[in-house]
Design a protein around this motif. Structure first.
Motif, PDB file in Angstrom:
ATOM      1  N   PRO A 146      37.971  36.871  39.655  1.00  0.00           N
ATOM      2  CA  PRO A 146      36.633  36.782  39.056  1.00  0.00           C
ATOM      3  C   PRO A 146      35.764  38.005  39.297  1.00  0.00           C
ATOM      4  N   THR A 147      36.195  38.933  40.149  1.00  0.00           N
ATOM      5  CA  THR A 147      35.404  40.131  40.408  1.00  0.00           C
ATOM      6  C   THR A 147      35.644  41.217  39.368  1.00  0.00           C
ATOM      7  N   LYS A 148      36.669  41.057  38.564  1.00  0.00           N
ATOM      8  CA  LYS A 148      36.983  42.070  37.552  1.00  0.00           C
ATOM      9  C   LYS A 148      36.306  41.736  36.224  1.00  0.00           C
ATOM     10  N   SER A 149      35.615  42.705  35.667  1.00  0.00           N
ATOM     11  CA  SER A 149      34.988  42.516  34.364  1.00  0.00           C
ATOM     12  C   SER A 149      36.025  42.648  33.258  1.00  0.00           C
ATOM     13  N   ILE A 150      35.666  42.190  32.081  1.00  0.00           N
ATOM     14  CA  ILE A 150      36.558  42.310  30.929  1.00  0.00           C
ATOM     15  C   ILE A 150      36.817  43.787  30.613  1.00  0.00           C
ATOM     16  N   THR A 151      35.807  44.629  30.823  1.00  0.00           N
ATOM     17  CA  THR A 151      35.981  46.062  30.597  1.00  0.00           C
ATOM     18  C   THR A 151      37.003  46.652  31.559  1.00  0.00           C
TER      19      THR A 151
END
Length: 308
Positions: free
Chosen positions: A260-265
């Protein structure tokens, strides 16, 4: 309350810390308390056998109810979860093993690790196998013996468990072959320089999802003309080279979405896509849901603070 997703790499689930064995055999029995393993993935292959009762299995974004006698194949790197509802008596075995156990048999190892995991979902085939009555009885007996050996730790148990895993793999490969085309056998049976180069190409693509390579470049690496490579790849993998590479990138995206710490970008960049909008479009086309929806369903939490 569900557990947090996790990445399971250590195959030594025996409670011992002296060695990380290339396999494990576990058993989960529930009566009324229910059971849940949250979404996760691992590099080893896993086989679930429902000995009694039933369980809800989710592989990627597809969920199905597996009942007594069913085998569920979890290929390496596939995101999956297992749920047994409260008040539902159930018993299932879990057998995990490193596909490298087959390294002395390169063609079988290749087929298990780089062929079946992708021809199966690309064809829309289920990973849920239901053997005939006699096969079910024989395989159930084999798994119970394997479980007893693994947990007794008597002299030679590693050889006994390995032998049983080989028997189980043999059955799985033969079962799968009756449901898939024999093109792989026809095209990939001989260990030529071209086939060796083809195998190395698949390994490279699987190990680095950011790898950018065109079909023309891949053809040169495999010592083939473009037209021959395109035909050969389609015949062996039952899909185009471009679609295969895209499949690998989307599979990697599924893994990263559990963080959950990773953004879609960030995930877009880590899977080798140049534009977020294109990544979202391709993910939705292949998985049927957007990356954000996939993450929410797998984590069972809405992370509104992450960008899409």
């Amino acid at each position: 309350m569900s557990q947090q997703p996790y990445f399971e790499q250590n195959k030594n689930q025996s409670g011992l810390t002296d060695i990380d064995r290339p396999f494990y055999v576990g058993c989960q029995t529930t009566h009324h308390e229910g059971y849940q393993i949250a979404s996760h993935w691992h590099y080893h292959m896993e086989i679930l056998f429902i000995a009694s009762g039933k369980a809800t299995i989710t592989v990627g974004n597809h969920s199905f109810e597996a009942e007594q006698g069913a085998f569920i194949l979890i290929h390496p790197c596939e995101v999956h979860s297992v749920t047994v509802e409260p008040l539902q008596p159930s018993k299932h075995y879990v057998i995990g093993f490193d596909p490298d156990m087959l390294s002395p048999m390169p063609q079988l190892a290749f087929e298990l690790q780089y062929y079946l995991p992708y021809t199966t979902p690309l064809h829309g085939m289920t990973t849920w196998l239901t053997p005939g009555v006699q096969d079910t009885y024989n395989l159930h007996t084999l798994i119970e013996e394997m479980y007893a050996e693994y947990h007794s730790k008597t002299f030679g148990f590693e050889l006994a468990v390995s032998s049983s895993i080989f028997k189980l793999i043999l059955w799985l490969l033969r079962y799968q072959r009756t449901h898939l085309s024999h093109t792989f056998t026809d095209d990939a049976g001989e260990d030529t320089k071209k086939m060796a180069a083809f195998r190395q190409l698949l390994v490279s693509i699987n190990e680095d999802s950011t790898l950018t390579i065109t079909a023309e470049e891949a053809a040169k690496l495999c010592l083939m003309s473009y037209s021959r490579f395109a035909s050969f790849f389609k015949g062996v993998m039952h899909t185009s080279f471009t679609q295969y590479v895209l499949f690998i990138k989307i599979r990697r995206a599924e893994q990263l979405l559990l963080d959950p710490t990773k953004s879609i970008t960030q995930i877009t960049l880590e899977t080798g896509f140049n534009h977020t909008s294109y990544f979202i479009k391709q993910f939705k086309r292949i998985k049927g849901v957007s990356p954000k929806r996939y993450r929410r369903d797998r984590l069972q939490v809405t992370y509104e603070h992450l960008e899409e």
